[in-house]
Design a protein around this motif. Structure first.
Motif, PDB file in Angstrom:
ATOM      1  N   VAL A   1       0.637  -1.287  -0.193  1.00  0.00           N
ATOM      2  CA  VAL A   1       0.126  -0.059  -0.035  1.00  0.00           C
ATOM      3  C   VAL A   1       1.156   1.231  -0.113  1.00  0.00           C
ATOM      4  N   GLY A   2       0.297   2.221  -0.205  1.00  0.00           N
ATOM      5  CA  GLY A   2       1.077   3.777  -0.242  1.00  0.00           C
ATOM      6  C   GLY A   2       0.098   4.552   0.652  1.00  0.00           C
ATOM      7  N   ALA A   3       1.114   5.240   1.475  1.00  0.00           N
ATOM      8  CA  ALA A   3       0.349   6.245   2.483  1.00  0.00           C
ATOM      9  C   ALA A   3       1.295   7.579   2.677  1.00  0.00           C
ATOM     10  N   GLU A   4       0.369   8.675   2.414  1.00  0.00           N
ATOM     11  CA  GLU A   4       1.064   9.845   2.595  1.00  0.00           C
ATOM     12  C   GLU A   4       0.531  10.620   3.914  1.00  0.00           C
ATOM     13  N   LEU A   5       1.343  10.470   4.898  1.00  0.00           N
ATOM     14  CA  LEU A   5       0.940  10.805   6.320  1.00  0.00           C
ATOM     15  C   LEU A   5       1.866  11.753   7.083  1.00  0.00           C
ATOM     16  N   ASP A   6       1.489  12.230   8.137  1.00  0.00           N
ATOM     17  CA  ASP A   6       2.431  12.904   9.149  1.00  0.00           C
ATOM     18  C   ASP A   6       2.940  12.142  10.033  1.00  0.00           C
ATOM     19  N   PHE A   7       4.426  11.649   9.637  1.00  0.00           N
ATOM     20  CA  PHE A   7       4.947  10.631  10.397  1.00  0.00           C
ATOM     21  C   PHE A   7       5.875  11.140  11.645  1.00  0.00           C
ATOM     22  N   ALA A   8       6.295  10.412  12.559  1.00  0.00           N
ATOM     23  CA  ALA A   8       7.281  10.904  13.654  1.00  0.00           C
ATOM     24  C   ALA A   8       8.230   9.958  13.738  1.00  0.00           C
TER      25      ALA A   8
ATOM     26  N   ILE B   1       5.644   3.682   0.646  1.00  0.00           N
ATOM     27  CA  ILE B   1       5.165   2.514  -0.040  1.00  0.00           C
ATOM     28  C   ILE B   1       5.561   1.421   0.805  1.00  0.00           C
ATOM     29  N   GLY B   2       4.703   0.572   1.438  1.00  0.00           N
ATOM     30  CA  GLY B   2       5.316  -0.620   2.119  1.00  0.00           C
ATOM     31  C   GLY B   2       4.451  -1.655   2.143  1.00  0.00           C
ATOM     32  N   THR B   3       4.950  -3.047   2.655  1.00  0.00           N
ATOM     33  CA  THR B   3       4.188  -4.113   2.940  1.00  0.00           C
ATOM     34  C   THR B   3       3.504  -4.379   4.135  1.00  0.00           C
ATOM     35  N   ILE B   4       2.190  -4.634   4.301  1.00  0.00           N
ATOM     36  CA  ILE B   4       1.609  -4.779   5.666  1.00  0.00           C
ATOM     37  C   ILE B   4       2.081  -6.228   6.157  1.00  0.00           C
ATOM     38  N   THR B   5       2.654  -6.158   7.539  1.00  0.00           N
ATOM     39  CA  THR B   5       3.369  -7.261   8.027  1.00  0.00           C
ATOM     40  C   THR B   5       2.694  -7.470   9.164  1.00  0.00           C
ATOM     41  N   ASN B   6       1.920  -6.592   9.817  1.00  0.00           N
ATOM     42  CA  ASN B   6       0.927  -6.986  10.885  1.00  0.00           C
ATOM     43  C   ASN B   6      -0.284  -6.095  11.026  1.00  0.00           C
ATOM     44  N   LEU B   7      -1.325  -6.475  11.484  1.00  0.00           N
ATOM     45  CA  LEU B   7      -2.705  -5.961  11.203  1.00  0.00           C
ATOM     46  C   LEU B   7      -3.362  -6.259  12.315  1.00  0.00           C
ATOM     47  N   SER B   8      -4.112  -5.282  12.942  1.00  0.00           N
ATOM     48  CA  SER B   8      -4.934  -5.227  13.928  1.00  0.00           C
ATOM     49  C   SER B   8      -5.999  -3.942  13.714  1.00  0.00           C
ATOM     50  N   ALA B   9      -7.192  -4.137  14.493  1.00  0.00           N
ATOM     51  CA  ALA B   9      -8.172  -2.918  14.466  1.00  0.00           C
ATOM     52  C   ALA B   9      -7.789  -1.587  14.597  1.00  0.00           C
ATOM     53  N   ALA B  10      -6.720  -1.841  15.698  1.00  0.00           N
ATOM     54  CA  ALA B  10      -6.258  -0.497  16.278  1.00  0.00           C
ATOM     55  C   ALA B  10      -4.571  -0.051  15.687  1.00  0.00           C
ATOM     56  N   GLN B  11      -3.984  -0.933  14.917  1.00  0.00           N
ATOM     57  CA  GLN B  11      -2.657  -0.712  14.566  1.00  0.00           C
ATOM     58  C   GLN B  11      -2.489  -1.415  13.400  1.00  0.00           C
ATOM     59  N   ILE B  12      -1.421  -0.883  12.237  1.00  0.00           N
ATOM     60  CA  ILE B  12      -1.078  -1.198  11.097  1.00  0.00           C
ATOM     61  C   ILE B  12       0.515  -1.335  11.185  1.00  0.00           C
ATOM     62  N   GLU B  13       1.214  -2.481  11.016  1.00  0.00           N
ATOM     63  CA  GLU B  13       2.552  -2.281  10.863  1.00  0.00           C
ATOM     64  C   GLU B  13       3.286  -2.377   9.342  1.00  0.00           C
ATOM     65  N   LEU B  14       4.067  -1.708   8.865  1.00  0.00           N
ATOM     66  CA  LEU B  14       4.389  -1.706   7.542  1.00  0.00           C
ATOM     67  C   LEU B  14       5.780  -2.115   7.431  1.00  0.00           C
ATOM     68  N   ARG B  15       6.287  -2.658   6.500  1.00  0.00           N
ATOM     69  CA  ARG B  15       7.758  -2.747   6.248  1.00  0.00           C
ATOM     70  C   ARG B  15       7.826  -1.821   4.855  1.00  0.00           C
TER      71      ARG B  15
END
Length: 360
Positions: free
Chosen positions: A77-84, A140-154
């Motif tokens: 997926v792709g994501a344009e966000l305000d990252f810390a 742009i990254g691959t979803i490696t872990n997924l839950s209702a509250a959190q998405i982890e991307l590589r």
């Protein structure tokens, strides 16, 4: 023709080449080999190749996938966000200098986006400074872990995304860009800087949605106004809008006094599917209008859909204040004191449906 351009801060060459496939990879390597410093040029050439392949690869916006509940582990997926971004030096190992990142995505419910990448793979030594602290970036990254509250991307790529028009139209609107009401040529006589009084703000809430739709159609010069029905993707479709004097097609979604409060994503149907349906229209400009405040998570969702690499478009937000200014210019704001709510109006006061001609 509009294309996507990518400028890399971080680029995982092996993963990008895997995504691109053998033919595109060889093409990129051949172009890099012709540069004076092939190894230094390769991340930038790969980023250019990746940008050109995004639409055909089907990389969709993360916000859109969250809204549609269309996510799975292993998805790119792709994501344009305000990252810390945070450099985690205590986790250093030979060849691995981790930087962690977090961001919040609000698609009706807040979702935390997290991940870690190796800063040794930055595109250049100067790029490391762009991956520290708080910064808006495209990932742009691959979803490696997924839950209702959190998405982890590589991450595969982190950097800047731009939309470039190789044949720019003077004073036109670029895909992915937000258009403002003051950019619409047919609204040129409206003072969008003028304040809206509290009474006028209350009056906007009394104007039926159908009146607003016909008023906007009249201003635009659109003679064909469809009646509402349950399966509609938009409330008004027109090819008569002029954005900075350039004619474009536009699809409009109107939300009237049936929802007389601040709009969030949950106000737009189940899973916000009214936005999804709006963006299926064959229009260059997608417009969302409401009689009240429009919250940032709705704006963010419209922005995410507009930036979808598979088909970028422009979008416009018209909230209750701008709606009031437009209706005021047409003398369509009902003259009822703001202190009189509908339930407190005297028996002789006109009801909402009586404020306007029945055949308007």
């Amino acid at each position: 023709m509009t294309r996507i351009a990518l400028e890399p801060y971080f680029l995982h060459q092996d993963q990008v080449q895997s995504l691109l496939g053998e033919q595109r990879t060889e093409s990129a390597r051949a172009r890099a080999a012709r540069r004076s410093e092939p190894e230094a040029a390769l991340p930038y050439v790969l980023a250019t190749e990746l940008a050109g392949a995004l639409s055909s690869m089907g990389v969709s916006e993360l916000a859109r996938c969250v809204l549609e509940h269309n996510l799975r582990t292993g998805q790119v997926v792709g994501a344009e966000l305000d990252f810390a971004f945070k450099r985690d030096r205590e986790l250093d190992t030979p060849g691995f200098k981790p930087i962690s990142f977090t961001a919040m995505l609000d698609a009706g419910e807040p979702v935390r986006v997290t991940g870690t990448f190796n800063s040794a793979r930055t595109a250049s030594s100067s790029a490391t400074g762009s991956l520290a602290g708080n910064r808006r970036a495209y990932l742009i990254g691959t979803i490696t872990n997924l839950s209702a509250a959190q998405i982890e991307l590589r991450p595969v790529f982190i950097g800047i995304r731009s939309f470039v028009d190789d044949c720019p139209v003077p004073e036109g609107s670029a895909p992915g860009a937000r258009v403002y009401p003051s950019d619409i040529s047919q609204f040129s006589g409206i003072d969008f800087a003028s304040p809206l009084t509290d009474a006028e703000g209350e009056a906007v809430l009394r104007v039926p949605e159908d009146v607003v739709k016909h008023a906007f159609a009249r201003l635009i010069g659109e003679p064909y106004v469809p009646k509402d029905w349950g399966g509609e993707r938009s409330d008004l479709y027109t090819s008569r809008v002029f954005v900075r004097r350039r004619q474009v097609s536009a699809a409009w979604l109107f939300k009237g006094p049936g929802y007389p409060r601040a709009m969030d994503v949950r106000a737009l149907g189940k899973n916000g599917d009214q936005i999804d349906r709006l963006f299926t229209e064959p229009a260059e400009l997608l417009v969302l209008q409401h009689c009240h405040e429009i919250k940032p998570n709705v704006v963010g969702m419209m922005d995410a859909y507009a930036h979808d690499a598979r088909r970028p478009r422009s979008y416009m937000i018209i909230d209750g204040a701008d709606t009031g200014r437009i209706l005021r210019s047409l003398d369509l704001l009902p003259m009822i004191p703001a202190s009189l709510s509908p339930q407190n109006q005297p028996s002789g006061a006109p009801r909402q449906t009586e404020l306007f001609p029945p055949d308007y």
